[in-house]
Scaffold this motif. Structure first.
Motif, PDB file in Angstrom:
ATOM      1  N   VAL A 209     -13.268 -16.358 -48.289  1.00 24.71           N
ATOM      2  CA  VAL A 209     -11.928 -16.199 -47.635  1.00 24.71           C
ATOM      3  C   VAL A 209     -11.861 -14.746 -47.583  1.00 24.71           C
ATOM      4  O   VAL A 209     -12.401 -13.891 -48.790  1.00 24.71           O
ATOM      5  CB  VAL A 209     -10.803 -16.643 -48.659  1.00 24.71           C
ATOM      6  CG1 VAL A 209      -9.469 -16.448 -48.371  1.00 24.71           C
ATOM      7  CG2 VAL A 209     -11.035 -18.251 -48.814  1.00 24.71           C
ATOM      8  N   VAL A 210     -11.453 -14.021 -46.565  1.00 21.30           N
ATOM      9  CA  VAL A 210     -10.938 -12.593 -46.449  1.00 21.30           C
ATOM     10  C   VAL A 210      -9.612 -12.296 -46.013  1.00 21.30           C
ATOM     11  O   VAL A 210      -9.005 -13.152 -45.242  1.00 21.30           O
ATOM     12  CB  VAL A 210     -12.127 -12.055 -45.257  1.00 21.30           C
ATOM     13  CG1 VAL A 210     -11.750 -10.607 -44.848  1.00 21.30           C
ATOM     14  CG2 VAL A 210     -13.377 -12.111 -45.775  1.00 21.30           C
ATOM     15  N   ILE A 211      -8.971 -11.525 -46.791  1.00 23.20           N
ATOM     16  CA  ILE A 211      -7.735 -11.065 -46.649  1.00 23.20           C
ATOM     17  C   ILE A 211      -7.782  -9.466 -46.130  1.00 23.20           C
ATOM     18  O   ILE A 211      -8.076  -8.726 -46.844  1.00 23.20           O
ATOM     19  CB  ILE A 211      -6.825 -11.237 -47.711  1.00 23.20           C
ATOM     20  CG1 ILE A 211      -6.778 -12.705 -48.211  1.00 23.20           C
ATOM     21  CG2 ILE A 211      -5.228 -10.543 -47.553  1.00 23.20           C
ATOM     22  CD1 ILE A 211      -6.123 -12.965 -49.548  1.00 23.20           C
ATOM     23  N   LEU A 212      -7.262  -9.390 -44.812  1.00 21.55           N
ATOM     24  CA  LEU A 212      -7.630  -7.898 -44.282  1.00 21.55           C
ATOM     25  C   LEU A 212      -6.133  -7.384 -43.867  1.00 21.55           C
ATOM     26  O   LEU A 212      -5.308  -8.043 -43.231  1.00 21.55           O
ATOM     27  CB  LEU A 212      -8.399  -8.191 -43.026  1.00 21.55           C
ATOM     28  CG  LEU A 212      -8.651  -6.723 -42.257  1.00 21.55           C
ATOM     29  CD1 LEU A 212      -9.714  -5.977 -43.200  1.00 21.55           C
ATOM     30  CD2 LEU A 212      -9.466  -7.226 -40.904  1.00 21.55           C
ATOM     31  N   GLY A 213      -6.096  -6.061 -44.239  1.00 16.58           N
ATOM     32  CA  GLY A 213      -5.017  -5.552 -43.542  1.00 16.58           C
ATOM     33  C   GLY A 213      -5.048  -5.501 -41.915  1.00 16.58           C
ATOM     34  O   GLY A 213      -6.221  -5.093 -41.442  1.00 16.58           O
ATOM     35  N   GLY A 246      -7.902  -3.521 -47.886  1.00 15.65           N
ATOM     36  CA  GLY A 246      -6.968  -2.628 -47.415  1.00 15.65           C
ATOM     37  C   GLY A 246      -6.945  -1.868 -45.996  1.00 15.65           C
ATOM     38  O   GLY A 246      -6.045  -1.509 -45.676  1.00 15.65           O
ATOM     39  N   THR A 247      -8.457  -1.922 -45.572  1.00 17.49           N
ATOM     40  CA  THR A 247      -8.642  -1.064 -44.515  1.00 17.49           C
ATOM     41  C   THR A 247      -7.863  -1.466 -43.124  1.00 17.49           C
ATOM     42  O   THR A 247      -7.798  -2.780 -43.222  1.00 17.49           O
ATOM     43  CB  THR A 247      -9.915  -1.017 -44.328  1.00 17.49           C
ATOM     44  OG1 THR A 247     -10.788  -0.545 -45.315  1.00 17.49           O
ATOM     45  CG2 THR A 247     -10.458  -0.129 -43.121  1.00 17.49           C
ATOM     46  N   GLY A 248      -7.158  -0.830 -42.555  1.00 19.75           N
ATOM     47  CA  GLY A 248      -6.567  -0.996 -41.317  1.00 19.75           C
ATOM     48  C   GLY A 248      -5.096  -1.383 -41.453  1.00 19.75           C
ATOM     49  O   GLY A 248      -4.223  -1.377 -40.446  1.00 19.75           O
ATOM     50  N   GLY A 249      -4.760  -1.545 -42.653  1.00 18.46           N
ATOM     51  CA  GLY A 249      -3.037  -1.849 -42.827  1.00 18.46           C
ATOM     52  C   GLY A 249      -2.701  -2.034 -43.940  1.00 18.46           C
ATOM     53  O   GLY A 249      -3.474  -1.987 -45.053  1.00 18.46           O
ATOM     54  N   VAL A 250      -1.320  -2.313 -44.375  1.00 11.70           N
ATOM     55  CA  VAL A 250      -0.762  -2.419 -45.516  1.00 11.70           C
ATOM     56  C   VAL A 250      -1.425  -3.954 -46.126  1.00 11.70           C
ATOM     57  O   VAL A 250      -0.850  -4.918 -45.386  1.00 11.70           O
ATOM     58  CB  VAL A 250       0.753  -2.376 -45.708  1.00 11.70           C
ATOM     59  CG1 VAL A 250       1.228  -2.810 -46.775  1.00 11.70           C
ATOM     60  CG2 VAL A 250       0.951  -1.024 -44.989  1.00 11.70           C
ATOM     61  N   VAL A 251      -1.832  -4.059 -47.246  1.00  9.92           N
ATOM     62  CA  VAL A 251      -2.146  -5.313 -47.871  1.00  9.92           C
ATOM     63  C   VAL A 251      -1.555  -5.327 -49.243  1.00  9.92           C
ATOM     64  O   VAL A 251      -1.614  -4.352 -50.088  1.00  9.92           O
ATOM     65  CB  VAL A 251      -3.749  -5.482 -48.209  1.00  9.92           C
ATOM     66  CG1 VAL A 251      -3.798  -6.902 -48.778  1.00  9.92           C
ATOM     67  CG2 VAL A 251      -4.169  -5.446 -46.674  1.00  9.92           C
ATOM     68  N   SER A 252      -0.498  -6.261 -49.605  1.00  9.26           N
ATOM     69  CA  SER A 252       0.187  -6.177 -50.881  1.00  9.26           C
ATOM     70  C   SER A 252       0.725  -7.453 -51.362  1.00  9.26           C
ATOM     71  O   SER A 252       0.773  -8.441 -50.385  1.00  9.26           O
ATOM     72  CB  SER A 252       1.366  -5.185 -50.874  1.00  9.26           C
ATOM     73  OG  SER A 252       2.438  -5.653 -49.768  1.00  9.26           O
ATOM     74  N   GLU A 253       0.808  -7.662 -52.763  1.00  6.69           N
ATOM     75  CA  GLU A 253       1.350  -8.727 -53.199  1.00  6.69           C
ATOM     76  C   GLU A 253       0.914 -10.243 -52.915  1.00  6.69           C
ATOM     77  O   GLU A 253       1.314 -11.245 -52.763  1.00  6.69           O
ATOM     78  CB  GLU A 253       2.887  -8.869 -52.925  1.00  6.69           C
ATOM     79  CG  GLU A 253       3.631  -7.725 -53.381  1.00  6.69           C
ATOM     80  CD  GLU A 253       5.265  -7.818 -52.916  1.00  6.69           C
ATOM     81  OE1 GLU A 253       5.663  -8.835 -53.588  1.00  6.69           O
ATOM     82  OE2 GLU A 253       5.608  -7.105 -52.296  1.00  6.69           O
ATOM     83  N   ASN A 254      -0.821 -10.255 -52.617  1.00  7.73           N
ATOM     84  CA  ASN A 254      -1.557 -11.257 -52.451  1.00  7.73           C
ATOM     85  C   ASN A 254      -2.009 -11.774 -53.707  1.00  7.73           C
ATOM     86  O   ASN A 254      -2.308 -11.199 -54.646  1.00  7.73           O
ATOM     87  CB  ASN A 254      -2.450 -10.838 -51.417  1.00  7.73           C
ATOM     88  CG  ASN A 254      -1.989 -10.484 -50.150  1.00  7.73           C
ATOM     89  OD1 ASN A 254      -1.302 -11.340 -49.453  1.00  7.73           O
ATOM     90  ND2 ASN A 254      -2.174  -9.409 -49.806  1.00  7.73           N
TER      91      ASN A 254
END
Length: 267
Positions: A209-213, A246-254
């Protein structure tokens, strides 16, 4: 509306073309193949059913459309398209893509584009070159699909409140589940890199699983949950089981909660 049945070799020819405001159409039990464009092309179709068709060897897409509302697309075999098997890249709402067999397509398996309240459930997607299922619609579900031997597994992007549950994603060459620019997605109860017995190895060629900004914030997404039914089993990838970039955009509260990572279903 207009309905065209074509069997010509013109560069723009489709097997079936519905163009204009159509309602209550049924397209069922046809064999549609070897067209220069799409097997079935749709624009402004609502309250209609596409079922039990064999759609094969079309040069672009198998079933393709936009401005679709309240469609049932079920029990079709869609294989060997040049591009995408079931492609609603522009807009689709209130529609169900169920129990289809999607195999050996040149780009993607299923695309649910911008819209709301769609589902892709109980489909088998195999041997697709790029991505098995892409979902860009809000309040939608990608549940209980068998996704084997594709490029990437499931991509969820630019949507909110979408659920990805109960899928088997394995033997792919890329990421199992990729989410970006999403709000409040839930990834739960999936088998990524293993079969649904929790033990048979189905390795993926990248992370589980990848979570990306992205261009918009990626926030509030949950991988797993607090009950055993929410637990993802994620193993046998060639990179990390779960990655947050976090690269590329805001990543928060995951949140990553209650999963089995790198171990089989016995824990």
């Amino acid at each position: 509306g207009r309905v065209f049945f074509t069997k010509c070799t013109d560069v723009n020819s489709d097997g079936i073309w519905l163009d204009g405001v159509n309602d209550l159409a049924t397209i069922s039990s046809n064999t549609i193949g070897f067209n220069k464009n799409n097997g079935i092309s749709i624009s402004q179709l609502s309250n209609s059913t596409i079922s039990n068709n064999n759609v094969t060897y079309n040069e672009r897409n198998g079933i393709s459309g936009d401005q679709a509302d309240n469609l049932l697309i079920e029990n079709n075999t869609v294989s060997n398209q040049g591009f995408t098997a079931i492609n609603f890249n522009l807009s689709i709402t209130n529609s169900e893509i169920l129990n289809n067999v999607v195999d050996n397509n040149g780009e993607h398996g299923i695309i649910m584009g911008p819209g709301n309240n769609n589902s892709a459930e109980n489909n088998t997607v195999t041997n697709t070159a790029v991505t098995a299922i892409i979902v860009r619609s809000d309040n939608s579900t990608v549940n209980n699909n068998r996704i084997i031997s594709n490029g990437g597994g499931i991509v969820s992007e630019s949507n909110s409140n979408t659920t990805i549950r109960g899928n088997v994603v394995g033997n792919g060459t890329d990421v199992g589940v990729f989410i970006s620019s999403t709000i409040n997605n839930v990834v739960a109860g999936n088998f990524i890199g293993v079969d649904n017995d929790g033990q048979t190895v189905l390795p993926n060629g990248n992370s589980g699983v990848v979570i990306l900004g992205g261009a918009t914030p990626t926030t509030g997404n949950i991988v797993g949950g607090t009950t055993p039914a929410d637990r993802n089993i994620i193993a046998n990838g060639s990179r990390a089981n779960v990655v947050i970039f976090g690269t590329g955009g805001v990543v928060s509260e995951n949140k990553i909660i209650g999963n089995y990572l790198g171990v089989d279903g016995t824990g």
